[in-house]
Write a protein that holds these residues in place. Sequence first.
Motif, short mmCIF file in Angstrom:
data_model
loop_
_atom_site.label_atom_id
_atom_site.label_comp_id
_atom_site.label_asym_id
_atom_site.label_seq_id
_atom_site.Cartn_x
_atom_site.Cartn_y
_atom_site.Cartn_z
N THR B 9 -28.18 26.57 25.84
CA THR B 9 -29.31 26.91 25.10
C THR B 9 -30.03 27.88 25.84
OG1 THR B 9 -30.18 24.83 26.03
CG2 THR B 9 -29.45 24.53 23.81
N LYS C 80 -30.74 29.94 35.25
CA LYS C 80 -30.91 30.52 34.02
C LYS C 80 -29.60 31.83 34.07
CE LYS C 80 -34.21 32.43 30.90
NZ LYS C 80 -35.79 32.81 30.83
N GLU C 174 -31.52 21.36 34.85
CA GLU C 174 -32.87 21.16 35.31
C GLU C 174 -32.86 20.07 36.45
OE1 GLU C 174 -35.03 20.19 32.19
OE2 GLU C 174 -37.02 19.78 33.22
N LEU D 125 -38.49 29.69 32.66
CA LEU D 125 -37.50 28.71 32.78
C LEU D 125 -36.90 28.89 31.40
CD1 LEU D 125 -39.38 26.03 34.81
CD2 LEU D 125 -37.75 27.86 35.55
N GLU D 126 -35.75 28.02 31.42
CA GLU D 126 -35.05 27.85 30.16
C GLU D 126 -35.80 26.89 29.12
OE1 GLU D 126 -30.56 28.12 30.91
OE2 GLU D 126 -31.76 27.51 32.61
N ASP D 127 -35.71 27.37 27.75
CA ASP D 127 -36.56 26.45 26.76
C ASP D 127 -36.35 25.10 26.87
OD1 ASP D 127 -37.38 28.76 25.61
OD2 ASP D 127 -36.10 29.29 24.15
N HIS D 128 -35.13 24.67 27.17
CA HIS D 128 -34.82 23.12 26.99
C HIS D 128 -35.33 22.46 28.37
CE1 HIS D 128 -31.54 23.36 30.12
NE2 HIS D 128 -31.14 24.42 29.47
N TRP D 129 -36.01 23.27 29.27
CA TRP D 129 -36.42 22.43 30.40
C TRP D 129 -37.74 21.53 30.06
CZ3 TRP D 129 -36.37 24.01 36.07
CH2 TRP D 129 -35.09 24.46 36.49
#
Lengths: 426, 382, 182, 288
Positions: B9, C80, C174, D125-129
Motif C-alpha cells: 500500500t 518505503k 513498520e 512514512l507510508e500511509d499505512h504506518w
Amino acid sequence: MALSSDKRSQLKRIPIPEDRHFKPQLVGYNPKTPNRLAEVLAHSLLYFVFVGLLLLIYGVLPWLFKLPGSPLASGGSFTTTGAVLYGILAAVLSFLVAAVAALILILVLRKYLGLVQNRYGPMHNGPAGAFQTIADAVKMVAKEDFVPGKADALVFTLAPLMVFVSAFLLLTIIPFAPGWVLANLNVGLLFIVAAGTIGAYGVLVGGWSINNKFGLLGGLRAAAQLVSYEIPLSISLLTVAVWVGSLNLMDIVEAQKLWWTAIPLLISAAVYLIASLAEIKMTPFDLPEAESELVAGFNTEYSGMRFGFFFVAEFAELFLLPAIAVVLFFGGYYQPLAGFWDFADVLRGLGAEGSTLNQFGGLLASAYGMLWFLLKTALLSYLVIWVRATLPRFRDDQLMELCWKVLIPLSLIGLAVAVILRLVFK
Amino acid sequence: MSIPAALMTGPTVLEPVVGKTDEMIVNLGPQHPATHGVLQIVLGVDGERVTRAVPHIGFLHRNHEKIEESRSYAQVIPYLDRMDYVSGLQNELPYCLAVEDLAGLEVPERAKYIRTAMFEFNRIISHLVWVGTYMLDLGAITPFLYAFRDREMALDIIERTTGGRMLPNYFTFGGVRRDVHPKFWQDLLDFLDYFEKVVPEYETLTVDAPVFQARSVGVGLLSQELAVNHGISGPNLRASGVAHDLRKDQPYDAYPELDFSVITRDEGDVWARSKVRMDEIYQSIDLIRQCAELAPRSGPYLARGRVKIEAGEQRYRAAEISRGQLGVYIHSDGGTGPYRSKHRSPSFVNLQIIPDLFIGQKFSDVIAILGSIDIVLGEVDR
Amino acid sequence: MGLLGSDRRPDNIILGKLDDLINLARSRSMWPLTFGIACCAIEMMNSSAPRYDADRFGFFYRNTPRQADIMIVSGTVNKKMGKRVRTLYEQMAEPKWVISMGACANQGGPFRQGYSVVEGVDKIVPVDVYVPGCPPRPEALLQAMLLLRDKVADPEKRYIPGTLMEADFDVLAEPGKDGRSL
Amino acid sequence: MSTEAAINLEDLPTLRQQTICGEKVYQLEDPTAYRQLCERLLAAGYDFPQCLSGVDMEYGLRTVLHLRRLSDQAELTLWLDVPYDRPHVPSVSDLWGGVDWHEREAYDLVGIHYDGHEDLRRILLEDHWTIHPLQRRYDTGGYLIPDWQAKPWPDWDAIAKEKEEAARKAAEAAEKRAAAAKAKAAKAVKPKEGEGGAKKPPLSEVKKTSDQVAKPKAAQTADDLTKIKGIGAHYVALLKEQGITRFEQLANLSDDEAKRLEEKMNFKDRIAREQWREQARALQEGKS
C-alpha cells in the motif's frame, strides 16, 4: 604497540617536495592529448576498412555472377536461377552491411563523443576498444527476450523489425560507387520517402504496443515528429528531382560530376540535413525517446535483441541519411570537382580496352569512388553526433513550430529556387 | 517471490477524474532519470499538458532527526553532511552556528575566513553539479561531463584540506576540525584562476544558448508573493526578485567583512533561476578571493571549550547554502546532545511549490522546472 | 536464453565454447541502470565522468531496467524504497547482477538503527559485489564493476540461479508489525 | 519594533513572552489564541515562514513556528503546547503556504494533528504506518520503550519565577566575581589575557562575565570593538577614523549621531539593525 624511539627514527620518511601544491590537472583528459584523437582516427579507419570491404563485395557480386561461362547469367543479364540467388545473397548482404556499419559506427561515435566530452570512450575491450560493440551485440542476443504481460505481443514483436527493415531498405538503392547499386530504381527518390515512412510506423506501434505510458507518449511524439518532418524532407528531395530532371539516384550522382547539387540548392540541402536529424531522432530532436523525460520513450519495455534492433536501426540511419544527403547534394561517389580532372578516369584508363588490367582498373576506380563516398558520409555523421553532443532538446511545440513555420516555408523557397534555376540554366 | 500485498500500500495515487477521458496518469519516479534521486511525482496529463501533480517524498527518509536525538553534539555533524550530499560542507555550518550561540563559543578570526571560503567553494561545487544534471535533464550530455571534470579538481582541494571528498565532516563548533595545509589559499586561487576561464564556457552552453533560452524563458513563472508565502529561498527566491540572502541579512562568519551584493533577477522563470546560479558562481569566486586576501595566515583555527547547554535553551540558526535557507532548530534538555534537532532544509520547502508551477505546463517543461528548482532528495527526506 | 553456465555440459565442446563466448560478451558489456538513491549516486555519476570514465570498460548507463544488466544500489534503502528496489530488480531482464555501493546499502551504514532503514539491501535483492565506503570513491566503484566483470566471465564464480535468495520482506514492515519486539 | 507594538497581545489567553538565546519567543497553550496570534502576525508583516517543527516535550507535544519579516529581517518564535490526548492544533498552512509540508511532517513524525489542513497525510512514512516515531515513547528503531512514562504538565508560573530567581542569583554571582577580579587585578601586576572563550555560562551572561574577567584594565584605552557582532577588522579601522575606539562612545551615540556616522561610513542602518549600541552598552557595563 608503540614503536621505540630508535625504531621510529629508522622508519623511512617519504619526503614531500616543497612545490607539490595543487595545479589543475588537465593532463589525463585534455582534449588535445594526441592518443585520444589517434584512437578516434583509428576507429574511423576501421569504419572505412570494414564497411568498404563489405561494400566491395556488394560491387563485385554481380560481376562474379556474370563471369564468362557462368550458368547464372547469359548475355549480360541474369537467368532466373541467377536472379533468385542474387536476390537472396543481396538481401543477406545488405542486412550485413547495415548491421556491421551500424556496429562500427556506434563504436566510432562513442569514441568521438568521448573526444568531445574530454574522456576516452571504450578502450579496454579489444585493441583500443574495437570489440566493444561486438560484445554489446552478443550480449543483447543472449539477454532475456522479455514481453510485458499486457503488451500486444504481435505488434510488440513486429515493431522493431519494421524500424530495422525500413533502415536497411534504404541501403538497397544507394549508389556507393559507379555501377555499384543493388537496385537501380527509376523512382529512387520516391522509394526513399516510402521506405523511410515505414520506420515511423514501427516507432509509433512499438510505443503503443508495450502498454507503457512513457512508451505511448514517446510513440505519439514520434508519430507527430516523423510525419511532420517528412514534408520538408520530401520537398527538398523534390528540388533535386526538379534540378536534375530524374528520380534515379545514379542519374542524380552523374549530374553532379562538375558541381554538387548543394551549390545551387543550398537552402534545400540545409533543410534536408536538419529534417534528417529529426528523422533519425537525434538531439535536439530526440523527443520520442527523450531520456530524461520519458525514461526511454518508445523502447522503454524492450529488452535484449528487440531493443538491439531499435538501437542498430538508429545508428544505421545515422549512416544512411547522411549517405542519402551525400548522394543527393554532395556529389555522391565523385571526388570534388571531378568534372575538371578525375583520378577515377585515370584508373579506368589503365591498360588496353577489355584487358584484365583495364577491368582491374575499373574496379579500382569504383573503389576510389566508394572511398570518397564513405569519407563524405563519415564527415556528415560526425557533424550529426557533434550536434547531438552539444545541444539540449527542443520542446514538442517548438519542434513543430520549427517544422511548420521555418523548415516548410524554407523548403518551398528552395523548390522555387530550383525551378527558377532550372528554367534559367537548362 | 514478490512483495506481499499488505506491504504494497504505497503512497496515495491519483484517480482519474470521472468524465475526463483524456487524462492519463503518469508516474514519474521514484526511479526516473530526471527526478534527481528518489522522488515520485504523480502527474495527470492531458496529451502533453499537465493537469494535476502530486509529489510523494520519503523514499530516502533516513530518520536523521531521531538518530540525532541519541547522539552527542559533536557526533551529529557527520549526519549533517549526508543531508544535502551535493554540498556537504555547507550543511554543517548552521548547526555549528546554533551550537556556538547556545554554548557561547567565539570563533577565531582565522577559522571564520576558512569556513567562509570553504562554504563558498562548496557552493561552486554544488552549482557545478546543478549545471551538469540540469543540462542532462534538458537533453545535452556534454555540459554534465565538463561540470564533473571541473568538480573533480575542486574536490581535490577539499580532499587535501579536509581528508574527505564529498562529506568531509570539517566544520565544528568554535572553528574547523583541522588546520588547513600551508598551500591551502594558493590551491584555491590556482583553481579559481583556471575555473574563471571555464565558467564562460558553461554560460555559452547554458544561459546564452538559443535552444536553452527557447526552453527556459517564460517557463515556470514563480511570482514574488507566492515565493515568499511558500518560504522559497535561495536562487529560486532571488530569481523572483526578492533580495533575501542570509549572507547579507543575517551575516555569519566572515561575511560582514566581505564586499558583495545580493544577486537578483525579476523574471522569475527558469532562465532567471539558471542565470542567478551562474552569477552566483562568479560571486563565489570573488568572495573566495576576498577571503584569501583578508584571512589571517596564522592564529588559532579552533576555539576550544566545553559544550554545555542549559536545559530549556533553544536556538534556530540558518545559513544560505546553495539551495537556500538551511535552518537548524536545536532544543536542549541540558544533556550532551540535542533533545530535538529539526532541520529546515531548503529543498523540502522549495519542493512544495511544484504543484503550483507544474499545472498547465507541458510535460517537457515539467522536467525543466523541476531541474531548475534544484532539489537534493537527501535533504528533502532527511 | 537466460542463465548459461548452470546447466552447461562439460562434454559438449561447441555449446561449452558458445557459453564461454556469451559469458565473455556479457562480462565486457555490462550496462548499469541509471538509478541513484543517495550520496553514493553522486560518486556513481562521477565514475562515468571524465577522470574515471566507466565507458572505457563498456559500462554504459541505461535508463530503463529492461535494458540494464547491473543495478547499482547507491545509497540508503529505506522501507518505503525497498519495495521499489525489489520491483526494479524484478523488472530487469535476466541475466542481472547487483552491486551494493556504500555502507548504507551494505548494512545500513550510519543510519542502521533507525526505524525506517533497511539494514542492508541484501535482505531484499541478491547482491553480487559489496563496495565499502561512505561514500566509496569512484575508483572503488570501478573496481567493483571490474570484479563483477571477472565474476561474470568465469562461470564457476557465478551465482547459481536455483539458490537465488528469497527476500526477507519482514524488513519492510513498520516497527512493531514485523513479529519482532524490543 | 514599531510594527511589533501594533500587534495586540492583550486579549490572548495563556500568552507568555520571553527571550531565549536572543530569540523572541511567544509561548502559548491555547490553540485558538495561536491561530489568532498567527493571523495578527501575518497582518503585521511576518511574511516569510521559516520553519515549523514538532517537538515531543514528554508532557505533551509542542509546535514551534519560526517566522521572519523580510522587510526588516525580524525573527519570531511561537510555541504552542498541546497535551498528548488532545494533540490538535489549528493549521496555519492557509496563512503561509510554506508550512504546508512542515505540518504534514510534524503530523507524520510527531503526531500533532493540524485541524483545517487541506491534505493532512503522512509525508515521509507510508500511509499505512501507525506510529509517530519522533515521539519520545519510541526508541530509535521505532519500538515502544517499555517503561516510558509521560511527565506532568509543567507549572509555567513557577518556572518563570525560578528563572527570575536564577537570573538574579547569576547576576549577583557575576558581580561578586567581578569584584574579586578587580581586587585580584589590583594585586596582580600583569592582566590576564586570553581567558575569554573557554568556559562560558549561557549566552545571556556571556558578554558580561567574559569581559569582566578578561579586561579589568582602565577605561581610557581602546576597546576591542570586534567583540560587537557585526564589527570586523575593516569596520574597526573605519570607526577609528571617526574617532570611535571605545564601547562607551558607541553606546552613547544618539540617533542623529548614529545616522551621521552611518552616512559617513556607508553602513546602511547597520547600527540599528545589528544593535551595536545595545551590544556596546552591555559590553561597557560588563567592563566597569
